[in-house]
Structure formats: C-alpha cells, structure tokens
Design a protein around this motif. Structure first.
Motif, PDB file in Angstrom:
ATOM      1  N   ALA A  58       0.827  -1.195   0.000  1.00 25.08           N
ATOM      2  CA  ALA A  58       0.000   0.000   0.000  1.00 25.08           C
ATOM      3  C   ALA A  58       0.867   1.252   0.000  1.00 25.08           C
ATOM      4  CB  ALA A  58      -0.904  -0.006   1.226  1.00 25.08           C
ATOM      5  N   PRO A  59       0.377   2.340  -0.606  1.00 26.76           N
ATOM      6  CA  PRO A  59       1.173   3.567  -0.654  1.00 26.76           C
ATOM      7  C   PRO A  59       1.458   4.128   0.730  1.00 26.76           C
ATOM      8  CG  PRO A  59      -1.083   3.976  -1.389  1.00 26.76           C
ATOM      9  CD  PRO A  59      -0.915   2.500  -1.295  1.00 26.76           C
ATOM     10  N   ARG A  60       2.614   4.757   0.860  1.00 26.75           N
ATOM     11  CA  ARG A  60       3.020   5.413   2.103  1.00 26.75           C
ATOM     12  C   ARG A  60       2.980   6.921   1.897  1.00 26.75           C
ATOM     13  NH1 ARG A  60       6.410   1.780   4.951  1.00 26.75           N
ATOM     14  NH2 ARG A  60       5.704  -0.335   4.532  1.00 26.75           N
TER      15      ARG A  60
ATOM     16  N   ASP B 104       3.137   0.771  -9.908  1.00 22.51           N
ATOM     17  CA  ASP B 104       1.937   0.075 -10.362  1.00 22.51           C
ATOM     18  C   ASP B 104       1.573   0.575 -11.756  1.00 22.51           C
ATOM     19  OD1 ASP B 104       1.752  -1.270  -7.947  1.00 22.51           O
ATOM     20  OD2 ASP B 104       0.484   0.276  -7.035  1.00 22.51           O
TER      21      ASP B 104
ATOM     22  N   THR C 153      -1.584   7.983  -4.882  1.00 25.10           N
ATOM     23  CA  THR C 153      -1.940   7.782  -3.478  1.00 25.10           C
ATOM     24  C   THR C 153      -3.446   7.744  -3.262  1.00 25.10           C
ATOM     25  OG1 THR C 153       0.095   8.928  -2.835  1.00 25.10           O
ATOM     26  CG2 THR C 153      -1.564   8.605  -1.138  1.00 25.10           C
TER      27      THR C 153
ATOM     28  N   LYS D 278      -5.635   6.811  -5.140  1.00 19.15           N
ATOM     29  CA  LYS D 278      -6.226   5.634  -5.776  1.00 19.15           C
ATOM     30  C   LYS D 278      -5.578   4.338  -5.287  1.00 19.15           C
ATOM     31  CE  LYS D 278      -7.508   8.511  -9.667  1.00 19.15           C
ATOM     32  NZ  LYS D 278      -7.356   8.851 -11.096  1.00 19.15           N
ATOM     33  N   ASN D 279      -4.896   4.454  -4.140  1.00 14.16           N
ATOM     34  CA  ASN D 279      -4.291   3.295  -3.471  1.00 14.16           C
ATOM     35  C   ASN D 279      -3.255   2.601  -4.338  1.00 14.16           C
ATOM     36  OD1 ASN D 279      -4.101   1.806  -1.042  1.00 14.16           O
ATOM     37  ND2 ASN D 279      -5.250   0.117  -1.948  1.00 14.16           N
TER      38      ASN D 279
ATOM     39  N   SER E  38       0.938   2.634  -5.701  1.00 13.99           N
ATOM     40  CA  SER E  38       2.253   3.083  -5.240  1.00 13.99           C
ATOM     41  C   SER E  38       3.258   3.087  -6.382  1.00 13.99           C
ATOM     42  CB  SER E  38       2.761   2.181  -4.106  1.00 13.99           C
ATOM     43  OG  SER E  38       3.069   0.885  -4.603  1.00 13.99           O
TER      44      SER E  38
ATOM     45  N   ASN F 204       5.967   7.154  -3.289  1.00 18.33           N
ATOM     46  CA  ASN F 204       5.092   6.841  -2.153  1.00 18.33           C
ATOM     47  C   ASN F 204       5.148   5.355  -1.831  1.00 18.33           C
ATOM     48  OD1 ASN F 204       3.570   5.658  -4.161  1.00 18.33           O
ATOM     49  ND2 ASN F 204       1.647   6.670  -3.627  1.00 18.33           N
ATOM     50  N   SER F 205       6.097   4.657  -2.421  1.00 24.36           N
ATOM     51  CA  SER F 205       6.359   3.249  -2.127  1.00 24.36           C
ATOM     52  C   SER F 205       7.266   3.167  -0.903  1.00 24.36           C
ATOM     53  CB  SER F 205       7.033   2.588  -3.328  1.00 24.36           C
ATOM     54  OG  SER F 205       8.174   3.333  -3.717  1.00 24.36           O
TER      55      SER F 205
END
Length: 317
Positions: A10-12, A240, A277, A279-280, A282, A299-300
C-alpha cells in the motif's frame, strides 16, 4: 524502512527530494520502486549501490563531454539492463509461463520524437531497440518485435536463457505457491538535461512477476511512464503500471507545469497524490526540469535512485 519485497504494498507518505538548479548538465536515474525481491535479499546494499553508481557514471561521462541528454539516458539504462539485480534486461521478472517479455521507451524532449517496444523477447538491450524504432522506422511503438528485425538493425540479440536468472525462477515459483500479495514490479529509467538545455527520458522494464503473457505496463507508453519536453521536464516512472497508465502520470506532471505554471516539485507532488496515493497505488519517479533541477519522489516503501545534490552523488537503496 523495510527493504525487501515483503514490505507492505500500500502507498506510504510521499517522499520527495528536490535539488538546486544546475546551469550545466543534470542526470537522475532509478532502479525501481518497492525494494529488492525476496530472492535478492542476500545481496549486499553495496551491490545495488555499485550498480546504480556504474549506470550514473555511464550517463554522466557522456554529459560531461558535451554529449546529448538522449545519449546519456540510453547509456545509463543500458547499464542497468545488463545488471541482473534490476528488473530490466538480464534478470527481469518472469511472466506466468516463465518467459521474459521486456518493455522500453525513449523520448527526446527537443525533437519530440519517441520510440518504444513492448513484449520484446530477443533484443539484448531493449532500450537500444526502442531508440532504433524512433530513429530508423516510421513507427513509435512496436509489439513483439521479431528476432529478424533485431538482427536487421544490427543490434545484439539474446536467447531467453540469457535473460532468465535463478533468482527470478525462484521468485516465480514462490509467487505461484504462496500467491504472495507483495509487490512484484520494478523498472529502471533515467532522465537528463544536457549542456545545450535539451532533456530526454528513457525507461526499461521486465514488468510484473507472474504477469499474464502479453501484458504491457506504463514504461513503453509515452505520457504514462515516460515523457520529455524541452522547456518543461523529463520524467521516468516506476511502480503500479496500470495506475500510471490510467493517470497518464508522466504527462500529467508536464501538463501541470505547462498550463498551470507549477514548478517541477509541486507538479510531481500533486500528480502522485491525486493519481496514485488517492487511488491506493504506489510507485515513484525521477524527473529533471529545464533548469537542471532534479526531483525524485515515491510513495512506495523504498526506491532505488541515483542523482547529484550539492556536488555529492546520492544513492538511494
């Protein structure tokens, strides 16, 4: 932060680094977002840093001598394609049927020309093939280019045995037995500004491990994973792939700069937050603007990258 493939997908929170503008040349490259795969955890951090450093030196040597941004990004990416630690060329991820299918793209920000290949199975260095598509054909994107075409264009060819490594065979077997939800993607890429002020971008990937045969991600899609335009920026993405295509991420950054007057860092931040982010999804990217300012963002959980800041080479692993 966790450094292997088992890190949460999931994105961070967005991590962004921005350098000062440079009057001369500038180069930034990446070796993929999300960290190393489980089967390469035993490889030392130094090995990955050495690979990034060698690629950076290959590109910088060209820029230092007054060469073009296009030559520099292609040279840097070729080094990463030859290094089995990264998901491009030799050592690329395997499809569901155990083969290697490679994608690559280049774009020259000065001429606006671009070339790309998808599902490439015979070219030793897909980035060279993508550039040759740009320079020697009437087309922009070729899918499943033949071995005969590779040889006709006098490029080095390779068998599947060359590309496939033990680590990737083990990774595919683990995924099939465990159906792991951990990230399976990875990409390499580079962006540059040369002394003449021109920018270019190049991206190359093996896609996602256990992907359906024939699947194509964002790397060879101009405007999604790769984009360059003089006076604005050059961008190379990783993550992604489907999300980068839906959000036309690379072009969205340039469009924010062109039409809204945003600076590179603000454009990158806004695009990642809205198209990834939110849209969930990464991933990350490297970028350079017309002033030689480099922005690296992701954001990974982790991202491999190399760039200079205040005269020092920064290696992100």
């Amino acid at each position: 932060m966790p450094r292997d493939e088992e890190a949460i997908a999931a994105p961070r929170s967005l991590q962004l680094v921005e350098t000062e503008p440079r009057n001369g040349y500038a180069l930034a490259l990446h070796g993929g977002a999300g960290g190393r795969i489980h089967e390469l955890v035993s490889e030392s951090r130094t090995s990955f840093e050495d690979g990034l450093g060698a690629a950076y030196e290959a590109g910088t040597t060209i820029l230092r001598a007054g060469g073009t941004a296009l030559d520099a990004v292609c040279a840097a990416v070729e080094q990463l394609e030859n290094n089995p630690l990264f998901n491009a060329g030799r050592g690329a991820a395997l499809t569901a049927d155990g083969r290697v299918e490679l994608d690559a793209a280049v774009m020259d920000g000065g001429s606006g020309s671009a070339g790309a290949v998808a599902v490439s199975r015979f070219a030793k260095n897909p980035i060279r093939l993508a550039r040759t598509v740009m320079e020697r054909s009437r087309h922009l994107l070729l899918v499943d280019p033949s071995e005969e075409l590779v040889r006709t264009w006098e490029l080095d060819s390779a068998t599947q045995e060359y590309f496939i490594t033990d680590a990737r065979v083990k990774q595919l077997a683990r995924i099939k037995t465990r159906q792991a939800a951990a990230p399976r993607h990875g990409t390499v890429g580079a962006v540059a500004r040369d002394r003449a002020g021109s920018v270019a971008a190049a991206t190359s990937t093996g896609g996602m491990a256990d992907q359906q045969e024939g699947r194509v991600g964002d790397s060879p899609v101009i405007g999604a994973g790769t984009y360059a335009r003089n006076g604005l920026a050059a961008i190379s993405c990783t993550g992604d792939g489907e999300a980068f295509i839906r959000g036309v991420v690379a072009y969205d950054i340039a469009a924010r700069m062109r039409y809204l007057g945003a600076g590179l860092a603000d454009a990158v931040r806004s695009t990642i937050e809205t198209e990834l982010t939110a849209k969930n999804a990464s991933g990350g990217l490297v970028s350079v603007d017309a002033d030689g300012r480099v922005v690296v963002a992701h954001n990974s959980p982790t991202m491999f990258a190399a760039f200079e800041d205040d005269g020092r080479l920064i290696l992100m692993t």
